[in-house]
Design a protein around this motif. Structure first.
Motif, short mmCIF file in Angstrom:
data_model
loop_
_atom_site.label_atom_id
_atom_site.label_comp_id
_atom_site.label_asym_id
_atom_site.label_seq_id
_atom_site.Cartn_x
_atom_site.Cartn_y
_atom_site.Cartn_z
N SER A 1 -45.91 81.29 43.88
CA SER A 1 -45.45 80.12 43.13
C SER A 1 -44.54 80.50 41.98
O SER A 1 -44.57 81.62 41.48
CB SER A 1 -46.66 79.34 42.59
N THR A 2 -43.71 79.55 41.58
CA THR A 2 -42.84 79.66 40.40
C THR A 2 -43.15 78.47 39.51
O THR A 2 -43.02 77.34 39.97
CB THR A 2 -41.35 79.63 40.80
N PRO A 3 -43.54 78.69 38.26
CA PRO A 3 -43.93 79.96 37.64
C PRO A 3 -45.15 80.56 38.34
O PRO A 3 -45.88 79.87 39.03
CB PRO A 3 -44.25 79.60 36.20
N LYS A 4 -45.35 81.83 38.11
CA LYS A 4 -46.45 82.56 38.74
C LYS A 4 -47.80 81.93 38.35
O LYS A 4 -47.97 81.46 37.25
CB LYS A 4 -46.41 84.01 38.26
#
Length: 145
Positions: A78-81
């Motif tokens: 995912s983004t952000p982590k």
């Protein structure tokens, strides 16, 4: 000792998928993007049981054994982590919740409650912008005696 391993995929859009402003692409996994989705939003939900004639949904989770230990693993980037997480809900026979657990790591162990009749798993946003979901696994864990 590992006994049974179930792979849980996300292979379609249904009424339990958050679609408002979302861009979703299916390939070997799911590429999801939504830059404006609020934190805490349920992105998708999987069920152990369903009422097919009213929902037109086929159950997507394995039947678990009461009192057994399980390990849940998720393959997601995912983004952000670390901006997506899971919530497991355990239900009695008539849908009252026994317990729920929030999973913020890639793997998690739990015991299926003795009085549980069914369960569901929600994929939730923690201010996620985009992610690639590959699959989840639910593994039955037994210890040799």
């Amino acid at each position: 000792m590992i006994d049974n391993k179930y792979i849980v995929n996300w292979d379609s859009i249904d009424k339990n998928t958050f679609m408002y402003g979302s861009c979703i692409e299916f390939d070997k996994g799911v590429m999801f993007e939504n830059l404006l989705m609020p934190s805490g939003t349920v992105i998708h939900e999987w069920f152990m049981t369903s009422q097919y004639f009213s929902t037109r949904l086929v159950p997507s989770l394995p039947i678990l054994k009461r009192g057994y230990h399980y390990k849940l693993e998720i393959k997601v980037e995912s983004t952000p982590k670390n901006s997506v997480y899971l919530k497991i809900k355990f239900y009695r026979r008539y849908k009252s919740i026994i317990d729920s657990m929030t999973v913020t790591t890639d793997d998690f162990s739990f015991i299926y409650p003795e009085d549980a009749y069914e369960y569901s798993i929600e994929l939730l946003s923690a201010s996620v912008e985009r992610f690639y979901f590959e699959y989840m696994t639910i593994t039955e864990m037994r210890h040799s005696s």
